[in-house]
Motif scaffolding. Structure first.
Motif, PDB file in Angstrom:
ATOM      1  N   GLY A 159     -22.961 -63.961 -31.171  1.00 39.35           N
ATOM      2  CA  GLY A 159     -23.455 -65.014 -32.051  1.00 39.35           C
ATOM      3  C   GLY A 159     -24.726 -64.645 -32.794  1.00 39.35           C
ATOM      4  N   GLY A 160     -25.654 -63.975 -32.104  1.00 37.53           N
ATOM      5  CA  GLY A 160     -26.909 -63.600 -32.756  1.00 37.53           C
ATOM      6  C   GLY A 160     -26.704 -62.641 -33.908  1.00 37.53           C
ATOM      7  N   ALA A 213     -38.377 -60.238 -43.342  1.00 34.19           N
ATOM      8  CA  ALA A 213     -36.956 -60.154 -43.005  1.00 34.19           C
ATOM      9  C   ALA A 213     -36.762 -59.479 -41.655  1.00 34.19           C
ATOM     10  CB  ALA A 213     -36.195 -59.396 -44.089  1.00 34.19           C
ATOM     11  N   ALA A 214     -37.570 -58.465 -41.362  1.00 29.88           N
ATOM     12  CA  ALA A 214     -37.470 -57.785 -40.074  1.00 29.88           C
ATOM     13  C   ALA A 214     -37.820 -58.733 -38.930  1.00 29.88           C
ATOM     14  CB  ALA A 214     -38.380 -56.560 -40.047  1.00 29.88           C
ATOM     15  N   ILE A 215     -38.850 -59.550 -39.127  1.00 24.19           N
ATOM     16  CA  ILE A 215     -39.252 -60.509 -38.097  1.00 24.19           C
ATOM     17  C   ILE A 215     -38.151 -61.555 -37.899  1.00 24.19           C
ATOM     18  CG2 ILE A 215     -40.883 -62.349 -37.548  1.00 24.19           C
ATOM     19  CD1 ILE A 215     -43.036 -60.706 -38.969  1.00 24.19           C
ATOM     20  N   ALA A 216     -37.615 -62.073 -39.004  1.00 24.67           N
ATOM     21  CA  ALA A 216     -36.559 -63.076 -38.903  1.00 24.67           C
ATOM     22  C   ALA A 216     -35.298 -62.494 -38.278  1.00 24.67           C
ATOM     23  CB  ALA A 216     -36.246 -63.642 -40.289  1.00 24.67           C
ATOM     24  N   ALA A 217     -34.945 -61.258 -38.661  1.00 26.80           N
ATOM     25  CA  ALA A 217     -33.749 -60.624 -38.099  1.00 26.80           C
ATOM     26  C   ALA A 217     -33.920 -60.380 -36.606  1.00 26.80           C
ATOM     27  CB  ALA A 217     -33.463 -59.314 -38.826  1.00 26.80           C
ATOM     28  N   ALA A 218     -35.117 -59.971 -36.199  1.00 27.08           N
ATOM     29  CA  ALA A 218     -35.382 -59.753 -34.774  1.00 27.08           C
ATOM     30  C   ALA A 218     -35.258 -61.053 -34.000  1.00 27.08           C
ATOM     31  CB  ALA A 218     -36.773 -59.152 -34.587  1.00 27.08           C
ATOM     32  N   ALA A 219     -35.818 -62.132 -34.543  1.00 24.07           N
ATOM     33  CA  ALA A 219     -35.791 -63.419 -33.853  1.00 24.07           C
ATOM     34  C   ALA A 219     -34.379 -63.971 -33.746  1.00 24.07           C
ATOM     35  CB  ALA A 219     -36.701 -64.411 -34.572  1.00 24.07           C
ATOM     36  N   LEU A 220     -33.629 -63.928 -34.849  1.00 26.43           N
ATOM     37  CA  LEU A 220     -32.294 -64.522 -34.854  1.00 26.43           C
ATOM     38  C   LEU A 220     -31.282 -63.682 -34.082  1.00 26.43           C
ATOM     39  CD1 LEU A 220     -32.077 -65.878 -38.498  1.00 26.43           C
ATOM     40  CD2 LEU A 220     -32.351 -67.171 -36.389  1.00 26.43           C
ATOM     41  N   THR A 221     -31.405 -62.351 -34.169  1.00 26.57           N
ATOM     42  CA  THR A 221     -30.489 -61.505 -33.413  1.00 26.57           C
ATOM     43  C   THR A 221     -30.753 -61.646 -31.920  1.00 26.57           C
ATOM     44  OG1 THR A 221     -30.557 -59.914 -35.244  1.00 26.57           O
ATOM     45  CG2 THR A 221     -29.523 -59.186 -33.207  1.00 26.57           C
ATOM     46  N   GLY A 222     -32.026 -61.771 -31.558  1.00 24.43           N
ATOM     47  CA  GLY A 222     -32.379 -61.861 -30.147  1.00 24.43           C
ATOM     48  C   GLY A 222     -32.103 -63.209 -29.521  1.00 24.43           C
ATOM     49  N   PHE A 269     -31.450 -56.784 -28.467  1.00 24.43           N
ATOM     50  CA  PHE A 269     -30.965 -57.306 -29.744  1.00 24.43           C
ATOM     51  C   PHE A 269     -32.092 -57.599 -30.729  1.00 24.43           C
ATOM     52  CE2 PHE A 269     -26.453 -59.032 -28.715  1.00 24.43           C
ATOM     53  CZ  PHE A 269     -25.974 -57.743 -28.856  1.00 24.43           C
ATOM     54  N   SER A 270     -33.252 -58.027 -30.259  1.00 21.52           N
ATOM     55  CA  SER A 270     -34.355 -58.259 -31.196  1.00 21.52           C
ATOM     56  C   SER A 270     -34.809 -56.937 -31.820  1.00 21.52           C
ATOM     57  CB  SER A 270     -35.521 -58.956 -30.493  1.00 21.52           C
ATOM     58  OG  SER A 270     -36.034 -58.174 -29.439  1.00 21.52           O
ATOM     59  N   THR A 271     -34.843 -55.879 -31.014  1.00 18.70           N
ATOM     60  CA  THR A 271     -35.202 -54.556 -31.553  1.00 18.70           C
ATOM     61  C   THR A 271     -34.129 -54.070 -32.511  1.00 18.70           C
ATOM     62  OG1 THR A 271     -36.371 -54.028 -29.488  1.00 18.70           O
ATOM     63  CG2 THR A 271     -35.813 -52.184 -30.943  1.00 18.70           C
ATOM     64  N   GLN A 272     -32.876 -54.289 -32.157  1.00 19.02           N
ATOM     65  CA  GLN A 272     -31.785 -53.871 -33.027  1.00 19.02           C
ATOM     66  C   GLN A 272     -31.817 -54.617 -34.360  1.00 19.02           C
ATOM     67  OE1 GLN A 272     -28.033 -55.601 -32.851  1.00 19.02           O
ATOM     68  NE2 GLN A 272     -26.904 -53.693 -32.634  1.00 19.02           N
ATOM     69  N   GLY A 273     -32.092 -55.921 -34.300  1.00 17.76           N
ATOM     70  CA  GLY A 273     -32.177 -56.698 -35.532  1.00 17.76           C
ATOM     71  C   GLY A 273     -33.276 -56.204 -36.454  1.00 17.76           C
ATOM     72  N   ALA A 274     -34.428 -55.859 -35.854  1.00 16.57           N
ATOM     73  CA  ALA A 274     -35.534 -55.325 -36.652  1.00 16.57           C
ATOM     74  C   ALA A 274     -35.163 -53.985 -37.283  1.00 16.57           C
ATOM     75  CB  ALA A 274     -36.781 -55.180 -35.779  1.00 16.57           C
ATOM     76  N   ILE A 275     -34.472 -53.142 -36.521  1.00 16.61           N
ATOM     77  CA  ILE A 275     -34.030 -51.848 -37.049  1.00 16.61           C
ATOM     78  C   ILE A 275     -33.073 -52.055 -38.223  1.00 16.61           C
ATOM     79  CG2 ILE A 275     -32.682 -49.778 -36.524  1.00 16.61           C
ATOM     80  CD1 ILE A 275     -33.660 -49.973 -33.644  1.00 16.61           C
ATOM     81  N   TYR A 276     -32.185 -53.002 -38.078  1.00  8.65           N
ATOM     82  CA  TYR A 276     -31.195 -53.284 -39.121  1.00  8.65           C
ATOM     83  C   TYR A 276     -31.902 -53.658 -40.422  1.00  8.65           C
ATOM     84  CZ  TYR A 276     -26.366 -54.496 -40.393  1.00  8.65           C
ATOM     85  OH  TYR A 276     -25.112 -54.513 -40.950  1.00  8.65           O
ATOM     86  N   ALA A 277     -32.835 -54.593 -40.336  1.00  9.79           N
ATOM     87  CA  ALA A 277     -33.545 -55.039 -41.536  1.00  9.79           C
ATOM     88  C   ALA A 277     -34.380 -53.913 -42.137  1.00  9.79           C
ATOM     89  CB  ALA A 277     -34.425 -56.236 -41.199  1.00  9.79           C
ATOM     90  N   TYR A 278     -35.054 -53.154 -41.279  1.00 12.67           N
ATOM     91  CA  TYR A 278     -35.901 -52.059 -41.764  1.00 12.67           C
ATOM     92  C   TYR A 278     -35.059 -50.981 -42.439  1.00 12.67           C
ATOM     93  CZ  TYR A 278     -39.195 -48.156 -41.691  1.00 12.67           C
ATOM     94  OH  TYR A 278     -39.996 -47.089 -42.036  1.00 12.67           O
TER      95      TYR A 278
END
Length: 208
Positions: A41-42, A117-126, A100-109
């Motif tokens: 879901g994240g 966007a990196a902060i939001a992606a980390a929060a929502l993915t995690g 997942f929060s680290t992965q989300g940040a990597i994805y955005a970066y």
């Protein structure tokens, strides 16, 4: 590193979903549904946020298979979950949060998106999968609990979003840091400052 974090987060969140489903006495199908939603879901919410096609979610066949086998094993051998030693799936949820929060940040970066966007992606993915899990299970979402939860996603969001850490060993250290900080916040009841409005006094209107 992307695939490693994806696998760690998927398995951890799938087990977290299984644990919550068992506590709520769901049947086998309910366990699968709650586990898959928690695990994926994240990522789906993150993809919607940063403009990645939603169908990318279905290109993760090996992860779906891994999550299925892990959830099946946990259902038939529930002792797998007993070693967590922490209430309400906090252990697995902390691992999923870090990975997942680290992965989300990597994805955005990696997409060249800004820090926000990196902060939001980390929060929502995690937190996205766990949020949907708790809502479906009729529970107060973990990120709204008193102990610090979603705030720890700022660590990978900022550090990775600014490009301060890109090496694999550094990323693993960030994951470990988020997991440890989350567990410590539960163990010692760390909380962010909060404020309540004073009660409004009710005075009777006398008509004068």
């Amino acid at each position: 590193m992307w695939e490693i974090l994806n696998m760690i987060g998927t398995i951890a969140f799938a087990l977290s979903g299984v644990l919550v489903a068992m506590e709520e006495r769901y049947d086998l199908m309910g366990i699968y549904i709650l586990g898959f939603i928690t695990a994926f879901g994240g990522g789906a919410i993150r993809n919607l946020l940063i403009g990645v096609p939603v169908e990318e979610l279905w290109n993760q066949g090996p992860l779906f298979i891994a999550a299925f086998f892990v959830m099946t094993a946990a259902f038939f051998v529930p002792r797998i979950l007993q070693w967590t030693l922490l209430r309400r799936g906090i252990f697995f949820d902390a691992i999923g949060l870090g990975a997942f929060s680290t992965q989300g940040a990597i994805y955005a970066y990696s997409m060249g998106l800004p820090l926000s966007a990196a902060i939001a992606a980390a929060a929502l993915t995690g937190t996205g999968g766990g949020m949907v899990r708790d809502v479906l299970a009729g529970r107060k979402p973990l990120f709204l609990q008193q102990e610090i939860y979603i705030a720890w996603t700022l660590v990978p969001g900022i550090v990775v979003g600014l490009g301060w850490v890109t090496a694999d060993i550094g990323l693993l250290f960030i994951v470990a840091a988020v997991v440890v900080l989350r567990l410590l916040s539960v163990q010692y009841s760390w909380r962010l400052p909060n404020r309540m409005l004073p009660p409004v006094s009710e005075e009777k209107y006398d008509g004068s």
